[in-house]
Design a protein around this motif. Structure first.
Motif, PDB file in Angstrom:
ATOM      1  N   LYS B   3       5.732   4.886  28.241  1.00 37.87           N
ATOM      2  CA  LYS B   3       4.377   5.315  28.633  1.00 37.87           C
ATOM      3  C   LYS B   3       3.401   4.142  28.584  1.00 37.87           C
ATOM      4  N   LEU B  14      -0.056  11.595  25.801  1.00 37.22           N
ATOM      5  CA  LEU B  14      -0.026  11.836  24.359  1.00 37.22           C
ATOM      6  C   LEU B  14       0.578  10.600  23.706  1.00 37.22           C
ATOM      7  N   MET B  16       0.973   8.164  20.071  1.00 37.96           N
ATOM      8  CA  MET B  16       0.832   7.974  18.636  1.00 37.96           C
ATOM      9  C   MET B  16      -0.208   6.862  18.424  1.00 37.96           C
ATOM     10  N   GLU B  43       5.898   0.882  14.341  1.00 37.51           N
ATOM     11  CA  GLU B  43       6.050   1.285  15.747  1.00 37.51           C
ATOM     12  C   GLU B  43       5.232   0.425  16.704  1.00 37.51           C
ATOM     13  N   ASP B 145     -10.576   7.441  16.003  1.00 36.83           N
ATOM     14  CA  ASP B 145      -9.638   8.390  16.623  1.00 36.83           C
ATOM     15  C   ASP B 145      -8.639   7.593  17.467  1.00 36.83           C
ATOM     16  N   PHE B 146      -7.774   8.316  18.176  1.00 34.48           N
ATOM     17  CA  PHE B 146      -6.658   7.649  18.865  1.00 34.48           C
ATOM     18  C   PHE B 146      -7.140   6.850  20.077  1.00 34.48           C
ATOM     19  N   ARG B 174      -2.546   8.273   8.719  1.00 35.69           N
ATOM     20  CA  ARG B 174      -2.927   9.440   9.530  1.00 35.69           C
ATOM     21  C   ARG B 174      -3.532   9.055  10.876  1.00 35.69           C
ATOM     22  N   HIS B 177       0.391   7.224  12.424  1.00 41.20           N
ATOM     23  CA  HIS B 177       1.483   8.185  12.594  1.00 41.20           C
ATOM     24  C   HIS B 177       0.982   9.538  13.089  1.00 41.20           C
ATOM     25  N   ALA B 178      -0.210   9.577  13.631  1.00 37.42           N
ATOM     26  CA  ALA B 178      -0.698  10.799  14.260  1.00 37.42           C
ATOM     27  C   ALA B 178      -0.782  10.522  15.756  1.00 37.42           C
ATOM     28  N   SER B 179      -0.917  11.574  16.544  1.00 35.93           N
ATOM     29  CA  SER B 179      -0.940  11.399  17.991  1.00 35.93           C
ATOM     30  C   SER B 179      -2.069  12.194  18.606  1.00 35.93           C
ATOM     31  N   GLY B 180      -2.520  11.736  19.758  1.00 31.76           N
ATOM     32  CA  GLY B 180      -3.550  12.461  20.485  1.00 31.76           C
ATOM     33  C   GLY B 180      -3.556  12.053  21.946  1.00 31.76           C
ATOM     34  N   ASN B 181      -4.365  12.776  22.741  1.00 30.89           N
ATOM     35  CA  ASN B 181      -4.468  12.456  24.165  1.00 30.89           C
ATOM     36  C   ASN B 181      -5.240  11.152  24.335  1.00 30.89           C
TER      37      ASN B 181
END
Lengths: 208, 644
Positions: B3, B14, B16, B43, B145-146, B174, B177-181
């Motif tokens: 991606k 989406l 990470m 990652e 945020d992401f 957080r 290792h978190a994901s969002g649009n």
């Protein structure tokens, strides 16, 4: 887009996928979330998988929203659905995130904690687990997902069967076609085929 | 296709947090990335390595964080854009070079991404990296945020080139290792050619040599850059305010705590009463911006993880501007409103707000909570960390413990960092008696190895992983050898940096980008250093135990035992069963055996169970990795293996 007509049961709609390291918890949360992103939702995932392959409990928090990004940790008592790849993990998660209206889908096959293996701790019987989960949820589905996955030739498909079952629950607009669209991105041939079979088995598991 | 290679601007994916940071670096057109793996940071480089060929990047897993920063800095000195990545304690390792790099300045844009682990979800420390920004005097950014994780990373390279200094971007578990649009930006092609100019005047930042000397002059320049950053940050779009014009209470926060704070305001329905000042540029803090928002109210709550970094720096500004903004009441870590340790959550911010504003809040109906807590207590036994089925470390520690027991002089092991650290947990053999930083097992053992003249008569052992050996154990081993420390170092070589996801290291014949690389032989290094070296397969239990005992009995100098066996999750071994293992119920005599359930009580493999009804051992076919080691521990030879 279909999602425009679809009203979330609540916004954000909160899903917890829980299990033990090595069960494909993170993969399940990615697949489910990508299906929902394709449907136009805003997704936030929070994952606890630092020591995930080493016998520890793993948890993914998925927030589904039409508004925006939420905390990657669901607030206490605010889970709408719990999908447990291991049955006692559902109980553990309910203690922190459950409430009387929560739906629970739990795989029945235990993965014994090391303390149980050594004999220091006790693992509850299937009946005890069932009673607890019933008492703490609005509705409970116990699914022999690992047994079905073994039937398909690979126990790792447990996670996909559980996601299929959740799709069938109908709380969110996700269908087999959404699953195919996501899986086609990374898989082809036999591997894709067996995953589709697993997802379909999961959907059927909820019907019976 | 990754991606990260998406070319459609504005398309939504989406991602990470770590993928977003990697994408931001690609959008900035980086040329070079270097890192040492460490959760939750790994990652970022993994994702860049996957696209290295397509995007024309040079990507490496360096031997340690300091080397990673040096490798990335060279690219900057040659005018390229470069990224280095590490977890919080990696910054400690890199900090000596970082201090001098701040002095020398950079040329091409250079960014350090550090991923902190509040609550130590996958660490043996709760380190705070932000203080390095202040201490070493480099600007610090924290995405809230992401989307910001991506956008801020891209911008950090521009900022670095504008200020000619390293920029530090701090994420947390957080976020990483978190994901969002994420909405994608433009993927930038690199058009730069590496050229290192060094012949100019010594003080010329573009043409001269790259040095931190003359120190006072360069230090002054560096402080000027911080002043410039302070001015730039006054206008940064990454510092935002949401809430009423005259809030009763102002939350000042950064990073993932922004999301917790916003959720807490939502849960308590305080949108009309509480303001949220989210800071993205957290060192140096922009004083005018702070002054403006501190003026809005008399009650301030500072929400942050690990140490009170924001809190202290905001309080300095509040003290300096007290005449203009008036006296404030601060809540945060120092007064105990926000916990001093552990990670935060929406609930902890709720509890802070509800205490200050005296609003009652019950997350869970008390009757339900009581039932649920009781069910969890009685029916959800704790899940202690354990070595995976098929893990070579279980066999290694079995051998170490048996060798120590047979030796009978109360020997002990100095621990180190990797999967083998899990020996301290319920699933381990409990032989590790010290545990600190990367490479410290050998360093501490080197010290214990000098203490026999003072009366220490216990045999000293150290363990060390293969990646850890290259990272920081080599200097400690040289020290031990040169000073004739009487120790046995056991190198647990599982052919990869297993704990963090199986990254490559110099002991393997492959590099981060998947290219063939010269393998650096650990046994030859140890022998060349002057250690007595033996090599065993830990799955060969009798031979390994015999060798260990022989080495411990030799009381002159440093002995090294290398235990070679690939990680059970390595690509070659994963999902491949060498043996079908089962328990022969006719041979297992259960509780009558006298072994006191050695197989399950002591060996502790998640796949080897005790069937309570039959009172015999049983193998869980789903979990068993087929290593066959357990067949060697049963006194009745009741555990049987057949080649699968």
């Amino acid at each position: 887009m279909i999602v425009k007509k679809f009203k979330l049961p609540s916004d954000p709609y909160n899903i917890i996928i829980t299990g033990v390291g090595g069960q494909g918890n993170v993969m399940a949360s990615r697949v489910l979330s990508n299906m929902l992103v394709n449907r136009g939702f805003m997704i936030t995932i929070g994952e606890t998988f630092g020591a995930s392959q080493r016998g520890g409990a793993v948890m993914s928090h998925i927030r589904v929203s039409s508004k925006g990004t939420w905390s990657p940790q669901i607030p206490k008592g605010k889970a709408d659905v719990i999908i447990a790849l291991e049955p006692i993990e559902a109980i553990r998660v309910l203690a922190a995130y459950g409430h009387p209206g929560v739906f629970v889908l739990a795989n029945t096959r235990p993965v014994y904690p090391v303390g149980v293996i050594t004999g220091e701790l006790n693992y509850p019987s299937r009946e005890e687990i069932k009673l607890s989960l019933q008492e703490l949820s609005a509705q409970l589905w116990l699914i022999d997902a690992t047994d079905q996955a073994i039937g398909l030739g690979n126990p790792i498909l447990t996670n996909i069967i559980m996601i299929g079952a959740f799709a069938k629950l109908g709380k969110l607009p996700i269908l087999l076609d959404d699953f195919i669209k996501v899986m086609e991105q990374t898989l082809t041939g036999d591997k894709l085929e067996i995953n589709l079979k697993a997802f379909t088995l999961g959907m059927e598991a909820l019907e019976t | 296709m990754s991606k990260l290679l998406e070319v459609r601007e504005g398309s939504c994916h989406l991602l990470m947090g770590n993928e977003a940071i990697a994408r931001g670096a690609l959008e900035a057109g980086i040329n070079v990335a270097a890192a040492y793996p460490g959760t939750p940071s790994s990652e970022i480089l993994e994702n860049l390595a996957q696209v290295a060929k397509v995007r024309n990047l040079y990507v490496e897993w360096s031997t340690n964080e300091k080397v990673a920063m040096e490798v990335a800095a060279a690219a900057s000195f040659a005018g390229l854009r470069s990224l280095c990545v590490m977890k919080q304690n990696g910054v400690n390792v890199a900090s000596d070079f970082m201090l001098h790099l701040a002095g020398s300045g950079t040329r091409g844009g250079m960014v350090l991404v550090t991923c902190d682990d509040p609550g130590a979800l996958s660490s043996v420390n709760e380190g705070e990296s932000r203080h390095f920004a202040r201490m070493i005097e480099v600007p610090l950014l924290e995405p809230g945020d992401f989307q910001e994780a991506k956008d801020m990373t891209r911008w950090a390279f521009e900022l670095s080139e504008e200020l000619r200094t390293l920029i530090m971007l701090r994420s947390v578990t957080r976020m990483s290792h978190a994901s969002g649009n994420i909405s994608m930006g433009k993927l930038q092609d690199q058009l730069r050619r590496a050229e290192f100019r060094y012949d100019g005047f010594i003080l010329d930042p573009n043409e001269g040599p790259v040095l931190s000397a003359p120190v006072a002059y360069k230090h002054g320049l560096q402080q000027g850059k911080i002043e410039k950053a302070r001015e730039l940050f006054e206008q940064s779009p990454f510092n935002t305010y949401e809430g009423p014009e005259k809030p009763e209470l102002l939350i000042i926060t950064s990073s993932a705590c922004t999301l917790y704070s916003r959720e807490a305001i939502h849960l308590l329905n305080l949108g009309g009463r509480v303001g949220l000042l989210k800071l993205g540029t957290t060192w140096p803090l922009p004083p005018n911006l702070l002054k403006k928002y501190l003026t809005l109210t008399g009650t301030i709550l500072i929400v942050e993880e690990v140490l009170p970094f924001l809190e202290e720096n905001v309080k300095i500004i509040a003290a300096e501007t007290a005449k203009e903004i008036g006296i404030k009441t601060f809540y945060g870590k120092n007064d105990g409103t926000i916990p001093m340790t552990g990670e935060l959550s929406p609930d902890l911010v709720v509890s802070a707000l509800s205490r200050i504003l005296e609003i009652p809040y019950a997350a869970i109906d008390p009757a339900y909570e009581k039932k649920a807590q009781a069910a969890a207590f009685f029916k959800a036994p704790q899940r202690g960390l354990a070595f995976c089925p098929g893990c070579p470390h279980r066999a290694s520690y079995w051998n170490i413990r048996n060798a120590l027991t047979l030796d009978d002089r109360q020997g002990f092991v100095c621990g180190d960092i990797g999967c083998y650290t899990l020996d301290i947990f319920p699933g381990g053999a409990n032989t590790l008696k010290t545990l600190h930083a990367m490479g410290s097992g050998t360093g501490v053992a080197s010290g214990f190895g000098q203490l026999s003249p003072f009366g220490l008569d216990k045999p000293v052992m150290a363990v060390c992983g293969d990646s850890t050996f290259f990272h920081a154990a080599m200097p400690a081993l040289v020290n031990a050898i040169h000073h004739r420390a009487n120790i046995t170092v056991v190198i647990l070589d599982n052919s990869g940096t297993a704990m963090t996801g199986f990254q490559s290291h110099p002991g393997l014949c492959i590099n981060a980008m998947g290219q063939e690389a010269p393998k650096v032989d650990i046994a030859k290094i140890c022998a060349a250093m002057g250690a007595k070296v033996a090599v065993c397969d830990p799955f060969d239990l009798p031979e390994t135990q015999k060798t260990l005992n022989r080495l411990m009995e030799d009381e002159v100098g440093v002995k090294v035992l290398i235990l070679n066996q690939k990680c059970g999750l390595s690509p070659e071994k994963k999902a491949v069963k060498k043996y079908d293992v089962h328990v022969d119920e006719n041979l297992c005599i259960g509780e009558d055996c006298g072994c006191n359930r050695l197989c399950t009580r002591i060996f502790r493999c998640p796949a080897l169970l005790w069937d309570k009804e039959k009172e015999k051992a049983r193998v869980d076919d789903v979990l068993c990795a087929g290593c066959g080691v357990c067949t060697g521990i049963c006194p009745q030879a009741a555990i049987v293996k057949e080649v699968a």
